[in-house]
Design an enzyme around this catalytic site. Structure first.
Site, mmCIF file in Angstrom:
data_model
loop_
_atom_site.group_PDB
_atom_site.id
_atom_site.type_symbol
_atom_site.label_atom_id
_atom_site.label_comp_id
_atom_site.label_asym_id
_atom_site.label_seq_id
_atom_site.Cartn_x
_atom_site.Cartn_y
_atom_site.Cartn_z
ATOM 1 C CG ASP A 33 79.062 7.405 27.884
ATOM 2 O OD1 ASP A 33 77.960 7.166 27.909
ATOM 3 O OD2 ASP A 33 80.030 6.915 27.405
ATOM 4 C CG ASP A 63 78.209 1.331 28.885
ATOM 5 O OD1 ASP A 63 78.303 0.884 30.110
ATOM 6 O OD2 ASP A 63 77.435 1.310 28.130
#
Length: 441
Positions: free
Chosen positions: A252, A254
């Site tokens: 991922d 953020d």
């Protein structure tokens, strides 16, 4: 262009397939049909295009075009639709071939070459064109920072603007090269020269001088098979990528690679939208270097719905991700692909780009961001991981058949949302990620 929910399947892909294979010594077939590890060369590019959801194709054929049509037929074998346009009396050049097919062209179309392998975010090309076309721009050209490396650079690109595209006149400030993929309006044919044979550059160069040609920076090199050396190079690349299973790490963005920032408008933590807001998480760069040293592919898979919610311009999201991949490359880290979902099922009344408001298969916790990459890479899922800080990352990784690592605390509400598929590992910070990966193999 109509505002259909599925822009990709409704976008026409026009492929210039008239290249000869003279220098390759394959006089019995066109270049696009050159054998690469047992398959025609264009099969590899078609595989990428299908991964992005394109379904409508127009092949512009010339030399031994019947060979191409005999093999691909109407495209039903690939669950696509293919139409054909044959050059008239003799070869007409890229521009002439396009004009010759005018009656078959849709109002807006994606154009690429059948003798090149170009692995980019095609969704971005289509979406970027949607945005800039509203302001009178007639085309988006993909650009690679080249400095005369792969071929002679031919584009002046300054401060986010394509200033000049010219294949004939060399300028010192030409650091970029036409990558080979463009999204164009059929209106460009109105300024075509009145002759049968000409190069497409005779249309695109004037457009660039008029400020009607936008640029999109890409980070991955292209492969073409114009010479025996480049042909051999692609054969070796295709064997590594498609023929040999390799382990991979999906991350991922953020909260894993970068910090969230405080948004004054919403008074909440949010994604950064500009590079001066982007702050790497502590030890994130070091982790990526370790992952690369261990021989893993590195993929970033990220939900970025801010434009669909009217918070930010769509192009800012794409430009930030392009900057990120380039910045990591300068730090010695190669991101194999950054896959982004810009969609949201609801959005709000502030959104301008309504084509982003859609039910999609790529928004995590759905697994589309991962599985679409598994479709075009040979990944050993038994040795591959999804790493994230949210239950959506863990569910997506689990659904894609990967091992999963949650970074952070496994809270009660997260357990409930995980719906019976807990992470394989839970770590408190990025320092522990590589240790767990090496422990489990």
């Amino acid at each position: 262009m109509a505002e259909e929910k599925d822009l990709m399947s409704n976008t026409q892909v026009v492929v210039l397939m008239g290249g000869l294979g003279t220098r390759l010594g394959i006089g019995d077939r066109p270049k696009a049909m050159a054998d690469v590890n047992g398959f025609p060369f264009f099969d590899y590019q078609l595989r990428l295009l299908r991964r992005w959801g394109f379904r409508k194709f127009l092949f512009l054929v010339s030399y031994m075009g019947d060979c191409i049509e005999t093999y691909y037929k109407d495209g039903s074998k690939w669950q696509i639709d293919i139409r054909y346009s044959y050059d008239g009396n003799g070869r007409q050049g890229t521009g002439g071939a396009l004009c010759h097919a005018a009656d078959l062209l849709e109002d807006d179309f994606l154009l690429l070459y059948g003798d090149s392998f170009m692995d980019i975010d095609y969704q971005e090309v289509v979406y970027r064109y949607q945005v800039v076309h509203r302001d009178g721009v007639m085309g988006v050209m993909t650009l690679l920072c080249n400095y005369n490396y792969l071929d002679r650079s031919n584009v002046v690109y300054i401060n986010g603007q394509l200033v000049l595209y010219d294949k004939k006149e060399t300028r010192q400030e030409m650091h970029y090269i036409d990558y080979g993929v463009s999204m164009l309006s059929k209106e460009i044919l109105e300024i075509a020269p009145q002759k049968e044979m000409f190069d497409l550059a005779e249309i695109l160069t004037p457009l660039s001088k008029q400020g009607k040609l936008a640029g999109q920076i890409v980070n991955k090199r292209f492969y073409e098979i114009g010479t025996p050396i480049s042909y051999k190079e692609f054969c070796e690349y295709a064997k590594r990528r498609f023929g040999q299973a390799r382990k991979a790490i999906f991350l991922d963005r953020d909260g894993i690679i970068n910090e969230l920032i405080y948004n004054d408008d919403t008074e909440q933590l949010d994604s950064p939208f500009k590079k001066d807001e982007f702050i790497y998480k502590e030890n994130a760069v070091e982790l990526l270097k370790k992952i690369q040293e261990k021989g893993y592919y590195i993929f970033i898979v990220t939900n970025q719905p801010a434009a669909a919610k009217g918070k930010v311009n769509l192009l800012q999201l794409y430009d930030l991700n392009t900057w990120l991949v380039g910045d990591l490359r300068q730090k010695g880290i190669d991101i194999e692909f950054l896959n982004v979902c810009p969609h949201h099922s609801v959005g709000n009344d502030k959104v301008r780009d309504i084509f982003l408001i859609t039910e999609c298969e790529c928004r995590k916790p759905k697994s589309g961001l991962i599985t679409s990459l598994l479709d075009v890479y040979n990944i050993d899922k038994r040795k591959s991981y999804m790493i994230g800080d949210s239950y959506t990352d863990i569910i997506a990784g689990h659904e894609a058949g990967l091992k999963t690592i949650l970074v952070g605390m496994l809270k009660c509400d997260s357990c409930q949302r995980l719906a019976g598929c807990p992470p394989d590992e839970v770590v408190s910070n990025l320092n522990d990620v590589m240790e767990r990966i090496e422990k489990n193999g």
